[in-house]
Design an enzyme around this catalytic site. Structure first.
Site, PDB file in Angstrom:
ATOM      1  N   LYS A 103       0.867  -1.179   0.000  1.00 58.21           N
ATOM      2  CA  LYS A 103       0.000   0.000   0.000  1.00 58.21           C
ATOM      3  C   LYS A 103       0.896   1.219   0.000  1.00 58.21           C
ATOM      4  O   LYS A 103       2.038   1.168   0.455  1.00 58.21           O
ATOM      5  CB  LYS A 103      -0.877   0.025   1.260  1.00 58.21           C
ATOM      6  CG  LYS A 103      -2.130   0.856   1.127  1.00 58.21           C
ATOM      7  CD  LYS A 103      -3.142   0.159   0.242  1.00 58.21           C
ATOM      8  CE  LYS A 103      -4.543   0.626   0.388  1.00 58.21           C
ATOM      9  NZ  LYS A 103      -5.488  -0.421  -0.057  1.00 58.21           N
TER      10      LYS A 103
HETATM   11  N1  GLU Z   1      -7.080  -0.283  -3.529  1.00 59.68           N
HETATM   12  C1  GLU Z   1      -7.800  -1.486  -3.823  1.00 59.68           C
HETATM   13  C2  GLU Z   1      -7.869  -2.376  -2.596  1.00 59.68           C
HETATM   14  O1  GLU Z   1      -7.768  -1.926  -1.487  1.00 59.68           O
HETATM   15  C3  GLU Z   1      -7.268  -2.179  -5.069  1.00 59.68           C
HETATM   16  C4  GLU Z   1      -5.827  -2.598  -5.025  1.00 59.68           C
HETATM   17  C5  GLU Z   1      -5.287  -3.107  -6.363  1.00 59.68           C
HETATM   18  O2  GLU Z   1      -6.044  -3.189  -7.309  1.00 59.68           O
HETATM   19  O3  GLU Z   1      -4.100  -3.382  -6.400  1.00 59.68           O
HETATM   20  O4  GLU Z   1      -8.102  -3.548  -2.697  1.00 59.68           O
END
Ligand code: GLU
Length: 410
Positions: A103
């Site tokens: 993240k």
């Molecule tokens: N931000 C989204 C999540 O929390 C998608 C992450 C992604 O597609 O890599 O799952």
């Protein structure tokens, strides 16, 4: 109230204990592998220079390159980024994607930035984290406060530095840059599929079910659209200013929202966020930020099912109250996994330079998510644990097994 990181660590500790893993396993699983904090200077349109804090956490790379979104929000800090990267790790493992978890983010309110400022900030952040991202290393995607425009700038910044076009470095891109059909609605589609399945498990006919959704952004809106298509009735939605009921359809409400910037479509009634959470509905879907369902708000919840569209919307105290009330909670790492599942399809399509049609993507999303839902449900009944505990046990076990098979270097 617990911090997001403490909550995530508690959930992991419980899964480690339930799986009877060793202390060595706990050490490897509870430690983030790579943490980067960067200073991101931004020249404002008026010439002033401001410094922002940027983060990227690669929590795990055991099952593949790390994967996860980039969040622009004033409250984001390193601890929360670690917690969210940890959730991505279990989410990718639970849905059997060949990824670890990551993240990132910048502590900024994107609403205070002009488009040009947003572009400069995104590009500078990308160049600061450039050494650790890449299609084989770590693949960012949109999250709260970012969208396909930010992904286009990230992809371009990375590609300009590489000297050639690298579409697979981010997912959630515009279609014309190698994005995937169905990615925009994917998280909401997944939440809708999870809602339908949870209703069936509880013996409720989805076409007679009512739903309240907290949040009307990327996740909440597409969830509402997906649910209406399945024949469910969305009775209330909210945004940061509060909620409304009494609209005829989500599409009509959305059209009003786009035109007027508010949810007060003709015939609607206002309600507070607290009132929305306490509505007499079959399903409640928190699809905004963390800490929506707490020791304070959980006692008044009347829904039979809670489907977590947002990441970490329920505190441990809130969770315990819902469990006592017999509410079925579909946890975030399952309910909102549709986004990263279609991100995976996008990455695969970019790697192959061969693109699939929308039906194929939806079918593949449905079957990949359904597999995980069935596994979670089966483990939950076999072991008499909640869906969250079951989902965590499955995800954590896959990561622990991969650790063991790879062994320790040197
Ligand atoms: N931000 C989204 C999540 O929390 C998608 C992450 C992604 O597609 O890599 O799952």
């Amino acid at each position: 109230m617990e911090s997001a990181l403490e909550t995530a660590r508690q959930q992991l500790r419980r899964a480690v204990d339930q799986l009877q893993l060793s202390e060595n396993d706990w050490q490897t699983l509870s430690t983030p592998r790579r943490i980067l904090e960067v200073a991101v200077p931004l020249r404002r349109d008026n010439g002033n220079v401001e410094m922002y804090k940027g983060f990227r956490v690669q929590y795990s790379t055991t099952r593949g390159p790390s994967k996860g979104g980039v969040r622009f929000h004033p409250d984001i800090d390193m601890d929360e980024t670690v917690a969210l990267a940890m959730l991505m790790t279990w989410k990718c493992a639970l849905t059997n994607l060949p990824y670890g978890g990551a993240k990132g983010g910048i502590a900024v309110d994107p609403a205070t930035l002009s488009v040009m400022e947003n572009e400069r900030l995104t590009r500078r952040y990308t160049s600061e984290i450039l050494p650790i991202i890449g299609p084989e290393r770590d693949i960012p995607a949109p999250d709260v406060g970012t969208d396909e425009r930010n992904m286009a700038w990230m992809m371009d910044t990375y590609s300009v530095n590489a000297g050639y076009s690298v579409p697979g470095v981010v997912t959630g891109k515009p279609i014309s840059l190698g994005g995937s059909l169905g990615r925009t609605s994917a998280t909401g589609d997944g939440v809708a599929i999870s809602t339908r399945e949870a209703l069936l498990v509880r013996g409720i006919d989805p076409t007679s079910a009512t739903v309240a959704i907290q949040g009307f952004g990327k996740v909440g809106y597409w969830t509402a659209v997906g649910l209406e298509k399945m024949g469910l009735t969305v009775v209330a939605v909210s945004d940061v200013h509060g909620g409304v009921t009494g609209f005829n359809s989500v599409t009509e409400l959305w059209n009003h929202f786009k035109e007027h910037g508010n949810l007060d479509a003709p015939g609607t009634d206002r309600l507070t966020n607290e009132e929305l959470l306490a509505l007499e509905v079959d399903v409640l879907i928190p699809a905004a930020l963390a800490d929506a369902i707490t020791a304070h708000s959980a006692p008044s919840i009347k829904a039979k099912i809670v489907v977590e569209g947002a990441n970490a919307p329920t505190t441990p105290e809130g969770d315990a109250i819902l469990k006592d009330k017999g509410v079925l909670v579909v946890p975030d790492i399952l309910a909102n996994a549709g986004g990263v599942i279609v991100s995976y399809f996008e990455w695969v399509q970019d790697k192959q330079a061969f693109f699939w049609d929308a039906d194929e993507i939806y079918q593949n999303l449905d079957s990949q998510l359904m597999k995980a839902i069935r596994e979670v449900e089966a483990m939950s009944s076999e072991q008499d644990v909640t869906w969250r505990e079951s989902a965590m046990m499955i995800g954590v076990k896959r990561v622990a097994d991969a650790h063991k098979l790879r062994g320790l270097y040197p």
